[in-house]
Design an enzyme around this catalytic site. Sequence first.
Site, PDB file in Angstrom:
ATOM      1  CE  LYS A 180      -5.972  -1.347  -0.495  1.00  0.00           C
ATOM      2  NZ  LYS A 180      -5.958  -0.304   0.514  1.00  0.00           N
ATOM      3  CG  HIS A 226      -6.385   4.064   2.397  1.00  0.00           C
ATOM      4  ND1 HIS A 226      -5.182   3.417   2.296  1.00  0.00           N
ATOM      5  CD2 HIS A 226      -6.811   3.824   3.660  1.00  0.00           C
ATOM      6  CE1 HIS A 226      -4.895   2.837   3.452  1.00  0.00           C
ATOM      7  NE2 HIS A 226      -5.870   3.062   4.296  1.00  0.00           N
ATOM      8  NE  ARG A 255      -7.370   8.386   7.792  1.00  0.00           N
ATOM      9  CZ  ARG A 255      -6.814   7.179   7.871  1.00  0.00           C
ATOM     10  NH1 ARG A 255      -6.952   6.461   8.977  1.00  0.00           N
ATOM     11  NH2 ARG A 255      -6.127   6.694   6.851  1.00  0.00           N
ATOM     12  CB  THR A 289      -0.953  -0.011   1.215  1.00  0.00           C
ATOM     13  OG1 THR A 289      -1.796  -1.154   1.093  1.00  0.00           O
ATOM     14  CG2 THR A 289      -1.820   1.243   1.247  1.00  0.00           C
TER      15      THR A 289
END
Length: 430
Positions: free
Chosen positions: A303, A327, A196, A187
């Site tokens: 990813k 994501h 966030r 990833t």
Amino acid sequence: MSETRTDRPPPGIGRERQFEVYVGGARGAYPRVPVSYELLERNARKAMSPEGFAYVAGGAGAEETIRENRAAFERWRIVPRMLRDVSRRETSVEVLGTPFSSPFALCPIGVLEMAHRGSDVAVARAAAAEGIPMIFSNQASRPMEETARAMGDAPRWFQIYWSTHDELVESLVSRSEACGCSAIVLTLDTTMLGWRIRDLDLAYLPFLRGKGIAQYTSDPVFIDALQETLREAPPPAGRITLAAIGTLWDLAGAFPGSRLTNLRSGLARAAVQRFVQTYSRPSLSWDDLAFLRERTRLPILLKGILHPEDARAAVEHGMDGIVVSNHGGRQVDGAVGTMDVLPGIVEAVGGRAPVLLDSGVRSGADVFRALALGASAVGLGRPYVWGLAAGGEDGVREVIRNLRGDFDLTMGLAGCATIADIGRDSVQHA
Ligand SMILES: Cc1cc2nc3c(=O)[nH]c(=O)nc-3n(C[C@H](O)[C@H](O)[C@H](O)COP(=O)(O)O)c2cc1C
């Protein structure tokens, strides 16, 4: 040829699942976890702490990317074809040698203990029972060895974050090989945590409470390095509050061994400190990939790819597959929806490697649309976490069965009996 009593095709997973639910209802039994995504999320929320729910549901910034992922799916419309004998439908695929009973895998999702105490092991059992590959997370709540043991020889991949400690990278890769993982998913989009807002407002990051660091605390290289941290770790500064004591107690419980021993030795606190120091490497660049390539024979997928040039570079650097992902909108707010960039990436890769996609997959129609645009398979994320929260292992299994059923019916009703029948002309841009 018409259907006769002696030549009755199997109903397929879609009709099986419908009848399971409808026949159950006629007997007074209702689905334990809701079929609708919205209801499922609502049920899961009731079963989770506010912090746990915020961590799973939330995205970066104003969560525009989460909404954009859905909008990008909805811009593609399926164009069903008729009279094509869809009585037998074959939904299985193989990606890089790994069998999928339906064309989706379970995305790597960290800190599953916040959804249910069964965490990774419960998910593994459900995935194995349904023949759906599970991608073990680098931030799992249980060591990969324990999760692997719960799945017999069912398919699994391992997702890795590239830490600042190369020996740890090597150790995680070799452990995943020993655990029967048949691919490594590197990833790339989380070299730092996204902004966030939900988590910031709750001032909550699970890793600092010792959650989601089981792959580290079970790793011999990490444990060795801890001794160094223990020598260097300064005693905790500041006032000892009740909350701080609670955090220390949580931490001590998250580390193998007894809580009291862990508290006294300082090991648990040092593990978190060491994790914070090493977990990510923002300096990572294309040249580093050779290190990983040389250390495993397993196929490697990248990813987090969103640009065709990055997809092309991945193939040129010897990578075996691409996962188009943002994501789940957790990293860059205002980013492109994955379905908007999929066609360009498929074109850039030109069939040299399989392209998978995640972020926003919620239904059989979504799986179908991604395959129509050239994806080999997709990744299912948040929905299975809600299933886990709402119903443990059975809840995950129901979510998987519902998506398998929905995809099977969508495929048949769109006039496709095999995956190969799903093509670019199966969809149009709205
Ligand atoms: C709570 C949570 C934890 C995640 N943890 C990881 C992780 O450890 N490694 C990783 O590569 N991706 C992780 N992801 C991203 C998923 O693998 C996947 O890309 C994302 O969930 C897809 O979006 P969707 O769930 O909205 O469909 C996580 C996502 C969520 C929601």
